[in-house]
Design a protein around this motif. Structure first.
Motif, mmCIF file in Angstrom:
data_model
loop_
_atom_site.group_PDB
_atom_site.id
_atom_site.type_symbol
_atom_site.label_atom_id
_atom_site.label_comp_id
_atom_site.label_asym_id
_atom_site.label_seq_id
_atom_site.Cartn_x
_atom_site.Cartn_y
_atom_site.Cartn_z
ATOM 1 N N THR A 95 0.841 -1.191 0.000
ATOM 2 C CA THR A 95 0.000 0.000 0.000
ATOM 3 C C THR A 95 0.881 1.247 0.000
ATOM 4 O OG1 THR A 95 -1.673 -1.206 1.252
ATOM 5 C CG2 THR A 95 -1.874 1.188 1.212
ATOM 6 N N SER A 96 0.597 2.168 -0.916
ATOM 7 C CA SER A 96 1.398 3.395 -0.989
ATOM 8 C C SER A 96 1.119 4.273 0.228
ATOM 9 C CB SER A 96 1.121 4.151 -2.286
ATOM 10 O OG SER A 96 -0.189 4.654 -2.298
ATOM 11 N N MET A 97 2.085 5.084 0.586
ATOM 12 C CA MET A 97 1.990 5.872 1.806
ATOM 13 C C MET A 97 0.953 6.991 1.707
ATOM 14 S SD MET A 97 4.946 7.623 4.187
ATOM 15 C CE MET A 97 5.951 8.009 2.810
ATOM 16 N N VAL A 98 0.978 7.756 0.662
ATOM 17 C CA VAL A 98 0.148 8.958 0.615
ATOM 18 C C VAL A 98 -1.294 8.661 0.215
ATOM 19 C CG1 VAL A 98 -0.107 11.224 -0.432
ATOM 20 C CG2 VAL A 98 2.161 10.392 0.146
ATOM 21 N N PHE A 99 -1.500 8.079 -0.947
ATOM 22 C CA PHE A 99 -2.857 7.898 -1.450
ATOM 23 C C PHE A 99 -3.446 6.523 -1.150
ATOM 24 C CE2 PHE A 99 -1.280 11.297 -4.315
ATOM 25 C CZ PHE A 99 -2.160 12.284 -3.884
ATOM 26 N N ARG A 100 -2.664 5.648 -0.526
ATOM 27 C CA ARG A 100 -3.130 4.318 -0.124
ATOM 28 C C ARG A 100 -3.514 3.437 -1.306
ATOM 29 N NH1 ARG A 100 -1.017 3.751 4.356
ATOM 30 N NH2 ARG A 100 -2.506 2.230 5.068
ATOM 31 N N PHE A 101 -2.831 3.608 -2.452
ATOM 32 C CA PHE A 101 -3.038 2.733 -3.603
ATOM 33 C C PHE A 101 -2.470 1.362 -3.275
ATOM 34 C CE2 PHE A 101 -2.624 6.856 -6.068
ATOM 35 C CZ PHE A 101 -3.981 6.985 -6.283
ATOM 36 N N VAL A 102 -3.126 0.312 -3.746
ATOM 37 C CA VAL A 102 -2.688 -1.052 -3.467
ATOM 38 C C VAL A 102 -2.114 -1.682 -4.728
ATOM 39 C CG1 VAL A 102 -3.415 -3.352 -2.713
ATOM 40 C CG2 VAL A 102 -4.407 -1.318 -1.643
ATOM 41 N N ASP A 103 -0.944 -2.303 -4.576
ATOM 42 C CA ASP A 103 -0.322 -3.090 -5.636
ATOM 43 C C ASP A 103 -0.293 -4.541 -5.171
ATOM 44 O OD1 ASP A 103 0.140 -0.720 -6.968
ATOM 45 O OD2 ASP A 103 2.276 -0.645 -6.511
ATOM 46 N N ASP A 104 -0.596 -5.450 -6.087
ATOM 47 C CA ASP A 104 -0.583 -6.874 -5.782
ATOM 48 C C ASP A 104 0.727 -7.475 -6.262
ATOM 49 O OD1 ASP A 104 -3.386 -7.537 -4.759
ATOM 50 O OD2 ASP A 104 -3.773 -6.315 -6.533
ATOM 51 N N VAL A 105 1.401 -8.201 -5.370
ATOM 52 C CA VAL A 105 2.684 -8.818 -5.675
ATOM 53 C C VAL A 105 2.535 -10.325 -5.467
ATOM 54 C CG1 VAL A 105 5.114 -8.937 -5.015
ATOM 55 C CG2 VAL A 105 3.928 -6.744 -4.992
ATOM 56 N N GLU A 106 3.007 -11.093 -6.459
ATOM 57 C CA GLU A 106 2.856 -12.539 -6.404
ATOM 58 C C GLU A 106 4.185 -13.239 -6.657
ATOM 59 O OE1 GLU A 106 -1.203 -13.778 -8.259
ATOM 60 O OE2 GLU A 106 -0.345 -12.143 -9.479
ATOM 61 N N PHE A 107 4.344 -14.377 -5.992
ATOM 62 C CA PHE A 107 5.528 -15.214 -6.134
ATOM 63 C C PHE A 107 5.062 -16.647 -6.357
ATOM 64 C CE2 PHE A 107 6.443 -11.673 -3.377
ATOM 65 C CZ PHE A 107 7.670 -11.209 -3.813
ATOM 66 N N LEU A 108 5.550 -17.274 -7.417
ATOM 67 C CA LEU A 108 5.214 -18.660 -7.733
ATOM 68 C C LEU A 108 6.513 -19.463 -7.741
ATOM 69 C CD1 LEU A 108 3.118 -20.792 -8.562
ATOM 70 C CD2 LEU A 108 3.471 -20.074 -10.936
ATOM 71 N N PHE A 109 6.648 -20.392 -6.801
ATOM 72 C CA PHE A 109 7.886 -21.140 -6.597
ATOM 73 C C PHE A 109 7.880 -22.410 -7.429
ATOM 74 C CE2 PHE A 109 7.014 -18.579 -2.945
ATOM 75 C CZ PHE A 109 8.242 -18.090 -2.542
ATOM 76 N N SER A 110 8.978 -22.637 -8.132
ATOM 77 C CA SER A 110 9.134 -23.900 -8.867
ATOM 78 C C SER A 110 9.828 -24.902 -7.959
ATOM 79 C CB SER A 110 9.952 -23.685 -10.142
ATOM 80 O OG SER A 110 11.278 -23.342 -9.806
ATOM 81 N N GLN A 111 9.864 -26.135 -8.370
ATOM 82 C CA GLN A 111 10.568 -27.158 -7.613
ATOM 83 C C GLN A 111 12.072 -26.895 -7.694
ATOM 84 O OE1 GLN A 111 9.185 -29.584 -5.695
ATOM 85 N NE2 GLN A 111 7.268 -28.532 -6.138
ATOM 86 N N GLU A 112 12.755 -27.172 -6.621
ATOM 87 C CA GLU A 112 14.204 -26.982 -6.563
ATOM 88 C C GLU A 112 14.886 -27.980 -7.488
ATOM 89 O OE1 GLU A 112 17.942 -28.594 -5.056
ATOM 90 O OE2 GLU A 112 16.120 -29.318 -4.092
ATOM 91 N N ARG A 113 15.823 -27.470 -8.300
ATOM 92 C CA ARG A 113 16.623 -28.302 -9.197
ATOM 93 C C ARG A 113 18.085 -27.929 -9.023
ATOM 94 N NH1 ARG A 113 12.679 -27.351 -14.029
ATOM 95 N NH2 ARG A 113 11.137 -28.943 -13.549
#
Length: 148
Positions: A95-113
């Protein structure tokens, strides 16, 4: 007169940030959602010649180690809330500090190789057309913190 217009503009922007709707996020068939046509999104699953493309994050260690490292970075970030925390997927809201805009952040983990985990990433603004590069800078900052 100018002050009144400026006040109305600020109120409008503030209300716009509060009225954002949940975007298309999550994992479908092993893929993160595509970025919209607007320039306020980056994704490692976009085509490499696309303006939205960003390199995935690569972390040495197991999937569990990579997951814990990402969570630690998110928990140390200001104005960040982890919404979904699953073994192979994390969704957080920044969430941004001033205007409280929301950004969505995603992480998709692959199998360890071979002792390496590939993490597909996506960061997108919920409102507005441009983000002035904020999503890309955020993901690069997260990448840097994970390398430390």
């Amino acid at each position: 007169m100018f002050t009144r217009k400026l006040f109305y503009l600020l109120v409008f922007l503030l209300l716009q940030g509060c009225s954002s709707i949940m975007p298309n996020i999550g994992v479908t068939n092993g893929k993160l959602a595509d970025c919209p046509s607007s320039p306020n999104c980056v994704s490692s699953q976009a085509q490499t010649n696309d303006k939205h493309f960003i390199e995935p994050i690569v972390v040495k260690g197991s999937s569990l180690d990579a997951h814990e490292k990402v969570l630690a970075v998110l928990e140390s970030s200001k104005r960040t809330k982890v919404v979904v925390n699953e073994a192979e997927y994390i969704h957080a809201e920044f969430t941004s500090m001033v205007f409280r805009f929301v950004d969505d952040v995603e992480f998709l983990f692959s199998q360890e190789r071979d002792g390496v985990v590939n993490i597909d990433i996506r960061s997108a603004s919920r409102v507005g057309h441009s983000d002035f590069g904020v999503n890309r800078k955020r993901m690069e900052a997260i990448r840097s913190k994970l390398k430390e």
